[in-house]
Design a protein around this motif. Structure first.
Motif, PDB file in Angstrom:
ATOM      1  N   ALA A  19       6.213  -0.210  65.060  1.00 47.51           N
ATOM      2  CA  ALA A  19       5.599  -1.164  65.990  1.00 47.51           C
ATOM      3  C   ALA A  19       5.442  -0.522  67.367  1.00 47.51           C
ATOM      4  O   ALA A  19       4.393  -0.635  68.009  1.00 47.51           O
ATOM      5  N   ALA A  20       6.497   0.171  67.811  1.00 44.81           N
ATOM      6  CA  ALA A  20       6.458   0.810  69.134  1.00 44.81           C
ATOM      7  C   ALA A  20       5.330   1.830  69.204  1.00 44.81           C
ATOM      8  O   ALA A  20       4.542   1.862  70.153  1.00 44.81           O
ATOM      9  N   GLN A  21       5.245   2.651  68.170  1.00 47.76           N
ATOM     10  CA  GLN A  21       4.228   3.702  68.175  1.00 47.76           C
ATOM     11  C   GLN A  21       2.824   3.109  68.216  1.00 47.76           C
ATOM     12  O   GLN A  21       1.975   3.536  68.996  1.00 47.76           O
ATOM     13  N   ARG A  22       2.614   2.096  67.401  1.00 46.18           N
ATOM     14  CA  ARG A  22       1.277   1.499  67.377  1.00 46.18           C
ATOM     15  C   ARG A  22       0.928   0.860  68.720  1.00 46.18           C
ATOM     16  O   ARG A  22      -0.185   1.014  69.221  1.00 46.18           O
ATOM     17  N   LEU A  23       1.864   0.176  69.339  1.00 45.81           N
ATOM     18  CA  LEU A  23       1.574  -0.481  70.619  1.00 45.81           C
ATOM     19  C   LEU A  23       1.302   0.540  71.720  1.00 45.81           C
ATOM     20  O   LEU A  23       0.397   0.377  72.527  1.00 45.81           O
ATOM     21  N   LEU A  24       2.094   1.615  71.710  1.00 49.28           N
ATOM     22  CA  LEU A  24       1.947   2.590  72.796  1.00 49.28           C
ATOM     23  C   LEU A  24       0.696   3.436  72.635  1.00 49.28           C
ATOM     24  O   LEU A  24       0.145   3.924  73.611  1.00 49.28           O
ATOM     25  N   LEU A  25       0.247   3.589  71.403  1.00 45.71           N
ATOM     26  CA  LEU A  25      -0.939   4.427  71.189  1.00 45.71           C
ATOM     27  C   LEU A  25      -2.200   3.596  71.031  1.00 45.71           C
ATOM     28  O   LEU A  25      -3.277   4.131  70.853  1.00 45.71           O
ATOM     29  N   SER A  26      -2.065   2.258  71.095  1.00 47.70           N
ATOM     30  CA  SER A  26      -3.229   1.421  70.788  1.00 47.70           C
ATOM     31  C   SER A  26      -4.334   1.600  71.818  1.00 47.70           C
ATOM     32  O   SER A  26      -4.099   1.476  73.009  1.00 47.70           O
ATOM     33  N   GLY A  27      -5.492   1.884  71.325  1.00 46.91           N
ATOM     34  CA  GLY A  27      -6.679   1.967  72.174  1.00 46.91           C
ATOM     35  C   GLY A  27      -6.569   2.989  73.297  1.00 46.91           C
ATOM     36  O   GLY A  27      -7.371   2.987  74.204  1.00 46.91           O
ATOM     37  N   GLY A  28      -5.543   3.836  73.226  1.00 46.23           N
ATOM     38  CA  GLY A  28      -5.371   4.853  74.258  1.00 46.23           C
ATOM     39  C   GLY A  28      -5.099   4.254  75.633  1.00 46.23           C
ATOM     40  O   GLY A  28      -5.057   4.936  76.629  1.00 46.23           O
ATOM     41  N   SER A  29      -4.875   2.931  75.689  1.00 43.95           N
ATOM     42  CA  SER A  29      -4.700   2.321  77.008  1.00 43.95           C
ATOM     43  C   SER A  29      -3.238   2.369  77.428  1.00 43.95           C
ATOM     44  O   SER A  29      -2.372   2.720  76.666  1.00 43.95           O
ATOM     45  N   ARG A  30      -2.967   2.013  78.658  1.00 37.22           N
ATOM     46  CA  ARG A  30      -1.585   1.955  79.128  1.00 37.22           C
ATOM     47  C   ARG A  30      -1.087   0.513  79.072  1.00 37.22           C
ATOM     48  O   ARG A  30      -0.152   0.115  79.736  1.00 37.22           O
ATOM     49  N   ARG A  31      -1.763  -0.265  78.241  1.00 43.61           N
ATOM     50  CA  ARG A  31      -1.550  -1.698  78.216  1.00 43.61           C
ATOM     51  C   ARG A  31      -0.082  -2.104  78.005  1.00 43.61           C
ATOM     52  O   ARG A  31       0.455  -2.943  78.684  1.00 43.61           O
ATOM     53  N   PHE A  32       0.548  -1.479  77.009  1.00 44.89           N
ATOM     54  CA  PHE A  32       1.937  -1.863  76.697  1.00 44.89           C
ATOM     55  C   PHE A  32       2.925  -0.813  77.215  1.00 44.89           C
ATOM     56  O   PHE A  32       3.960  -0.574  76.621  1.00 44.89           O
ATOM     57  N   ARG A 486       2.058  -4.703  61.419  1.00 42.75           N
ATOM     58  CA  ARG A 486       1.488  -6.064  61.403  1.00 42.75           C
ATOM     59  C   ARG A 486       1.766  -6.777  62.725  1.00 42.75           C
ATOM     60  O   ARG A 486       0.864  -7.354  63.335  1.00 42.75           O
ATOM     61  N   GLU A 487       3.005  -6.701  63.205  1.00 42.80           N
ATOM     62  CA  GLU A 487       3.347  -7.426  64.439  1.00 42.80           C
ATOM     63  C   GLU A 487       2.763  -6.734  65.665  1.00 42.80           C
ATOM     64  O   GLU A 487       2.370  -7.405  66.624  1.00 42.80           O
ATOM     65  N   ALA A 488       2.688  -5.417  65.643  1.00 41.64           N
ATOM     66  CA  ALA A 488       2.022  -4.711  66.746  1.00 41.64           C
ATOM     67  C   ALA A 488       0.549  -5.117  66.790  1.00 41.64           C
ATOM     68  O   ALA A 488       0.009  -5.437  67.862  1.00 41.64           O
TER      69      ALA A 488
END
Ligand code: 6YU
Length: 505
Positions: A19-32, A486-488
């Protein structure tokens, strides 16, 4: 610009790390970007846990990739990171349909010190796995004939026996062989007894094609790779969470921001978050749900936690100076004569716990492992074994090997290493199963975020991942991985939507 959502993940097992990896790499943004993972223990990996046994790497937790083929994301990741050997990656291996029960060359001893012929073993194995497959066929049935897989199979065995023309001794041997497979299946399902495993939902667990394979340098290579991809300091170790306050509104004075969730750790430190993804094992939830959540969880969620099954399966590694098995042997089985699936199991754990061990896997190749056996043991006997000392276990198992091989001089194993998953305070067992008191719907209830989404509700503050929240791949690493993703994805989707909305306004 809206404030960046703050996400906390509880647990650095595969689900939490994924989950952490997906959130931190999502869309290349600094969102999370402020994301933190709070982990109770001093290590990442959770139930993926490779350990050193002498100078060899062995698995104390997850052992195989179940169904290593295209659709299995653990297999895909392991390939991408170069963690598997050639054979495991071959197209041929990926296409094997072993139904989760591959068998290599096996030697089977009786408790009276005789070898049991492979013919009779094979015929009972075929019978057992045929009935087990039949047990998977009640998924869409209106009614089940009995509640559990165990009861169903025992009834079918009684029917079969009517056609057995053997003498009494052979019939009794056949039953004790079948009992061995019941014990094996207890290890696979992570339960004390197959009478506890629900029949109706049994077919919902999905088996993927591929010949189960291992990680030559340890399963932990997988979680290590994910760890290495996260920014330093993302995971905070030795940070057991004590209580999650999820129903309120908490002011952070330094920023003036309001947060929906406050996470309180055992050491008193408090963390505020917009969203918490909880990945603690079901065994931990069973023990702590009353004090772990404030306000208490809704009754449906509590019922799912109480009713889903979570049992114990442990491993006992034994290193021998010399093998007593043949070089090509892959499994050493022990049949306890006079036992039968149709009779009560032996009662006294102290004097009979070891009879629950269906067998020992031979670790291959010997050039890498030396002469190491890995015994599996599930249920109450396994929990009792955890209370014994290494010496007690070694002495008892030496007696067993001497008895079954008929060699009173057999040299005791040199050393032993065991898992003790029931005693692990942040796990309290091995993995989940759908018990007779539950159904697949309970898995979905467990996975449901809180507060539940309604047409106008705020975004969910508390999200649930982990092996036990995956309806068709529960009890596996790929189930854990997919639940984390799924939760990410749920959070990514929510913020994608709200950002689109912002842009439109
Ligand atoms: C697989 C396999 N395998 C053997 C044994 C075990 C398991 N599995 P985690 O627990 O990893 O992470 C949670 C973290 O949370 C953890 O680090 C905690 O410390 C932390 N935490 C807890 N409380 C906290 C708190 N308060 N605050 C902060 N942190 C906290 N899977 O694919 N192949 O061979 C085996 C096996 C002995 C114990 C296995 C296997 C299961 C996996 O190991 C497991 O699912 C995942 O690692 C869980 O990851 P997670 O992130 O969810 O939790 C038909 C039908 C039947 C159905 N069953 C058939 C399938 C067979 C399953 N077989 C398994 C067999 C073996 C041998």
């Amino acid at each position: 610009e809206p404030a960046r959502p703050r996400v906390l993940i509880v647990g650095a097992g595969l689900a939490g790390l994924a989950a952490a990896q997906r959130l931190l790499l999502s869309g290349g943004s600094r969102r999370f970007s402020g994301l933190r993972v709070l982990e109770a223990s001093g290590r990442a990996g959770g139930r993926i846990r490779s350990g050193m046994f002498g100078n060899k790497v062995v698995e104390l937790g997850a052992h195989w990739i179940h169904g290593p083929s295209k659709e299995n994301p653990v297999f895909q990741l392991a390939m991408e990171h170069g963690l598997l050997d050639e054979e495991a990656m071959s197209e041929e291996n990926q296409q094997v349909e072993a139904g989760g029960h591959p068998v290599g060359p096996t030697v089977c001893y009786s408790s009276q010190g005789q070898l049991i012929s492979s013919d009779i073993i094979d015929s009972m194995r075929i019978l057992f796995f045929t009935l087990l497959e039949e047990s998977r066929e009640f998924l869409h049935a209106d009614k089940v004939p009995v509640h559990s897989v165990g009861e169903y199979m025992k009834k079918a065995i009684v029917q079969q026996m009517k056609e057995w023309t053997d003498d009494e001794k052979t019939k009794s041997l056949k039953l004790s062989i079948l009992n061995l497979y019941f014990k094996l299946e207890c290890c696979v399902s992570g339960t004390h007894s197959m009478d506890l495993v629900a029949l109706g939902p049994f077919g919902e667990y999905r088996m993927l094609p591929g010949l189960d394979c291992t990680f030559p340098n340890g399963y932990e290579g997988l979680t290590n790779c994910i760890m290495a991809s996260l920014p330093k300091g993302t995971v905070l170790f030795d940070k057991p969470v004590k209580t999650i306050h999820w129903g309120g509104s908490y002011l952070e004075e330094s920023t003036g921001r309001l947060f929906g969730v406050q996470v309180e750790c055992e050491d008193g430190e408090k963390f505020l978050a917009d969203h918490v993804i909880l990945t603690v094992p079901l065994g931990f939830l069973k023990e702590h749900y009353k004090t772990f959540f404030y306000p208490p969880l809704p009754s449906q969620k509590v019922a799912a936690i109480k009713n889903l099954g979570f049992g114990t399966n442990n491993k006992i590694f034994l290193e021998f100076e010399q093998p007593f098995w043949k070089p090509d042997c892959e499994v050493v089985e022990v049949v306890w004569l006079d036992e039968s699936p149709l009779a009560e199991p032996p009662g006294d754990l102290k004097t009979t716990w070891f009879q629950k061990i269906p067998g020992f896997i031979v670790l291959h190749p010997p050039e890498r492992y030396g002469h190491v056996l890995c015994g599996f043991l599930a249920g109450k006997e396994s929990e009792f074994m955890e209370t014994l000392t290494d010496t007690e276990v070694l002495t008892t198992l030496t007696q067993v090997f001497r008895r079954v091989t008929g060699n009173p001089q057999l040299t005791p194993p040199r050393s032993t290493l065991r898992s003790k998953w029931h005693s692990e305070p942040y796990t309290k067992g091995s993995y989940s199963y759908v018990s007779v008191d539950s159904s697949g719907d309970d898995i979905d209830v467990l996975a449901q975020p809180l507060p539940e989404e309604t047409y106008n509700s705020k975004t969910p503050g508390l999200l649930f991942a982990g092996e036990a929240t995956h309806r068709t791949f529960y009890s596996t690493t790929h189930g854990a991985l997919l639940s984390g993703w799924r939760e990410a994805n749920r959070l990514i989707h929510i913020y994608d939507k709200s950002e689109t909305l912002h842009a439109m306004l």
